[in-house]
Write an enzyme that holds these catalytic residues in place. Sequence first.
Site, mmCIF file in Angstrom:
data_model
loop_
_atom_site.group_PDB
_atom_site.id
_atom_site.type_symbol
_atom_site.label_atom_id
_atom_site.label_comp_id
_atom_site.label_asym_id
_atom_site.label_seq_id
_atom_site.Cartn_x
_atom_site.Cartn_y
_atom_site.Cartn_z
ATOM 1 N N CYS A 1 -19.395 70.704 81.164
ATOM 2 C CA CYS A 1 -20.305 71.555 80.383
ATOM 3 C C CYS A 1 -21.750 71.177 80.693
ATOM 4 O O CYS A 1 -22.114 70.002 80.670
ATOM 5 C CB CYS A 1 -20.026 71.342 78.895
ATOM 6 S SG CYS A 1 -21.060 72.374 77.831
ATOM 7 N N VAL A 2 -22.562 72.191 81.003
ATOM 8 C CA VAL A 2 -24.008 71.977 81.222
ATOM 9 C C VAL A 2 -24.734 72.887 80.242
ATOM 10 O O VAL A 2 -24.337 74.038 80.025
ATOM 11 C CB VAL A 2 -24.389 72.344 82.685
ATOM 12 C CG1 VAL A 2 -25.902 72.343 82.856
ATOM 13 C CG2 VAL A 2 -23.732 71.362 83.644
ATOM 14 N N SER B 1 -29.102 76.359 86.233
ATOM 15 C CA SER B 1 -29.421 76.588 87.660
ATOM 16 C C SER B 1 -29.790 75.291 88.365
ATOM 17 O O SER B 1 -30.179 75.276 89.501
ATOM 18 C CB SER B 1 -30.626 77.528 87.725
ATOM 19 O OG SER B 1 -31.684 76.859 87.024
ATOM 20 N N LYS B 2 -29.590 74.137 87.723
ATOM 21 C CA LYS B 2 -30.100 72.885 88.314
ATOM 22 C C LYS B 2 -29.032 72.159 89.118
ATOM 23 O O LYS B 2 -29.144 70.956 89.349
ATOM 24 C CB LYS B 2 -30.629 71.988 87.187
ATOM 25 C CG LYS B 2 -31.755 72.652 86.388
ATOM 26 C CD LYS B 2 -33.028 71.873 86.498
ATOM 27 C CE LYS B 2 -34.138 72.443 85.652
ATOM 28 N NZ LYS B 2 -34.603 73.773 86.058
ATOM 29 N N ARG B 3 -27.946 72.854 89.490
ATOM 30 C CA ARG B 3 -26.906 72.239 90.319
ATOM 31 C C ARG B 3 -26.373 70.955 89.680
ATOM 32 O O ARG B 3 -26.037 69.995 90.382
ATOM 33 C CB ARG B 3 -27.449 71.907 91.727
ATOM 34 C CG ARG B 3 -28.143 73.036 92.452
ATOM 35 C CD ARG B 3 -27.185 74.003 93.135
ATOM 36 N NE ARG B 3 -26.228 73.329 94.002
ATOM 37 C CZ ARG B 3 -24.970 73.759 94.163
ATOM 38 N NH1 ARG B 3 -24.526 74.806 93.488
ATOM 39 N NH2 ARG B 3 -24.145 73.124 94.968
ATOM 40 N N LEU B 4 -26.322 70.907 88.371
ATOM 41 C CA LEU B 4 -25.830 69.692 87.688
ATOM 42 C C LEU B 4 -24.313 69.595 87.735
ATOM 43 O O LEU B 4 -23.752 68.510 87.827
ATOM 44 C CB LEU B 4 -26.304 69.686 86.225
ATOM 45 C CG LEU B 4 -27.655 69.018 85.974
ATOM 46 C CD1 LEU B 4 -28.109 69.233 84.545
ATOM 47 C CD2 LEU B 4 -27.558 67.524 86.272
ATOM 48 N N ALA B 5 -23.610 70.758 87.699
ATOM 49 C CA ALA B 5 -22.140 70.710 87.628
ATOM 50 C C ALA B 5 -21.536 69.969 88.832
ATOM 51 O O ALA B 5 -20.741 69.044 88.638
ATOM 52 C CB ALA B 5 -21.586 72.127 87.514
ATOM 53 N N LEU C 1 -4.791 71.331 78.758
ATOM 54 C CA LEU C 1 -5.359 71.692 77.453
ATOM 55 C C LEU C 1 -6.235 72.913 77.624
ATOM 56 O O LEU C 1 -6.890 73.039 78.657
ATOM 57 C CB LEU C 1 -6.202 70.531 76.933
ATOM 58 C CG LEU C 1 -5.407 69.359 76.348
ATOM 59 C CD1 LEU C 1 -6.369 68.352 75.769
ATOM 60 C CD2 LEU C 1 -4.444 69.876 75.305
HETATM 61 C C1 LIG Z 1 -8.745 80.359 76.563
HETATM 62 C C2 LIG Z 1 -7.603 81.342 76.413
HETATM 63 C C3 LIG Z 1 -7.655 82.626 75.860
HETATM 64 C C4 LIG Z 1 -8.832 83.315 75.307
HETATM 65 O O1 LIG Z 1 -9.906 83.197 75.877
HETATM 66 C C5 LIG Z 1 -8.636 84.088 74.077
HETATM 67 N N1 LIG Z 1 -7.480 84.157 73.367
HETATM 68 C C6 LIG Z 1 -7.755 84.962 72.305
HETATM 69 C C7 LIG Z 1 -9.060 85.416 72.384
HETATM 70 N N2 LIG Z 1 -9.587 84.841 73.514
HETATM 71 C C8 LIG Z 1 -10.962 85.069 73.969
HETATM 72 O O2 LIG Z 1 -6.449 83.229 75.893
HETATM 73 C C9 LIG Z 1 -5.591 82.326 76.487
HETATM 74 C C10 LIG Z 1 -4.236 82.475 76.771
HETATM 75 C C11 LIG Z 1 -3.561 81.416 77.397
HETATM 76 C C12 LIG Z 1 -4.242 80.212 77.723
HETATM 77 C C13 LIG Z 1 -5.606 80.093 77.426
HETATM 78 O O3 LIG Z 1 -6.330 78.976 77.717
HETATM 79 C C14 LIG Z 1 -5.648 77.937 78.423
HETATM 80 C C15 LIG Z 1 -6.583 76.794 78.504
HETATM 81 C C16 LIG Z 1 -7.104 76.523 77.086
HETATM 82 N N3 LIG Z 1 -8.164 75.579 77.145
HETATM 83 C C17 LIG Z 1 -8.593 75.224 75.784
HETATM 84 C C18 LIG Z 1 -9.564 74.076 75.903
HETATM 85 C C19 LIG Z 1 -9.092 72.834 76.246
HETATM 86 C C20 LIG Z 1 -9.990 71.810 76.401
HETATM 87 C C21 LIG Z 1 -11.325 72.073 76.227
HETATM 88 N N4 LIG Z 1 -11.762 73.284 75.874
HETATM 89 C C22 LIG Z 1 -10.902 74.298 75.716
HETATM 90 C C23 LIG Z 1 -6.281 81.156 76.817
#
Ligand SMILES: Cc1c(C(=O)c2nccn2C)oc2cccc(OCCCNCc3cccnc3)c12
Length: 393
Positions: free
Chosen positions: A117-118, A124-128, A393
């Site tokens: 996350c940036v 636009s600073k090429r941090l990622a 996740l």
């Molecule tokens: C994201 C996501 C969405 C959506 O964007 C969404 N559903 C309902 C409304 N929206 C806008 O729908 C999915 C279905 C399967 C797996 C998913 O995501 C799989 C990965 C999930 N990552 C969650 C996460 C984990 C760690 C850090 N941040 C986020 C998602």
Amino acid sequence: EGPIENKTVKDIPLEPYPLLDLFEWADDLDLTRDDHRDEVFQLLYENYVEDADSTFRFKYTTEFLDWALKPPGYKKEWHVGVRVKATGRLIGFIAGTPCDLKVREQLVKSVEINFICVHKKLRSKRLAPILIKEVTRRVNLQGIFQDLYTAGVVLPSPVSVCRYNHRPLNWSKLYDIGFSYLPENATKTQMIAKYTLTKEGKLNGLRRAELKDFDQIFALLQKFQERYELVQDFTRDELKHWLFGNVDLQDKVKVIHTFVIEDEAEPGKITDFFSFYLLPFSILDNEEHSELGCAYLFYYATDCDENQAALKRRLTDLIGEALIIAKSLGVDVFNCVSCQDNNLFLQDLKFGQGDGILNYYLFNYKAKAINGGLDSQQKVDYDTVSKVGVVML
Ligand SMILES: Cc1c(C(=O)c2nccn2C)oc2cccc(OCCCNCc3cccnc3)c12
């Protein structure tokens, strides 16, 4: 198949990557400190947006970050932050967490990279790319040279590609916020009726998992995931963390929910388990609804090993229970990816295909593509099951 570049620790620079002069590495970052965890929380909360047109933003809880970022064996050096020198403000973050994999039976010590996350104002600073290089350097210093990460964007050669799927639990709310649509040939009443769930599921012996069940759950998952070509090689402590999290959390703020099926014929014997995690979205521009309750299918296993038809019926009944429980917890939509054996139950449980694609990348490891449950048009192929057992996740 195998590592592409065979580096050794002595090839790895001891110094952190150089940053633009106005930034510095947050070497003190320690997520066991509430103030630091809250800084990461704030950065993600304001800048980590999942959907393209910024209708939704992940609504993190600190409990979620504690669970996702501090599994057994985590290293604080792998929580990499960037601060503005002048103000000390945290404006960039990336996390690595231990994740030993098995790729077609090959053991690959690796790290899962997530939460890059940036700050919006510094995109636009090429941090990622520098964040990715720096966390990789710190992981390499520990003798680990493979990384696993997923991204919606297409980068060179994903090891697998999966598709998002959504099962409405509260269709009218999803319709109100513009996430679900009304098909021409249907009325709202018909759509609400289509997604209405029965009060009770079909399986007897369903209850919340308890720590006393863990040995059987661990054995069940080890056996069940032998069918996949990409799996996480969990230690007992790791799986206990991922399925039980902070056991002392009240159900209301619980992030991870795990359930078992206890065999009626043989009390005490666990025949199945499933789990899902809760991660709501803030809805950014809707006066009627401010939050969208989302559940994400996580790990599951069953001892049902007769034939595909029996497995399909079993998993449909099992995940059908998860839908009923998620609904009772106030969840509006139940999400899963076309990994594991999910394609077997998506249609019968009325999941709709999402437009989100999840690419799995295995960095510095050459592997033949692994079936992600999609056809040549990257649509869900309901006649196949994926060979991906890792749930990101
Ligand atoms: C994201 C996501 C969405 C959506 O964007 C969404 N559903 C309902 C409304 N929206 C806008 O729908 C999915 C279905 C399967 C797996 C998913 O995501 C799989 C990965 C999930 N990552 C969650 C996460 C984990 C760690 C850090 N941040 C986020 C998602």
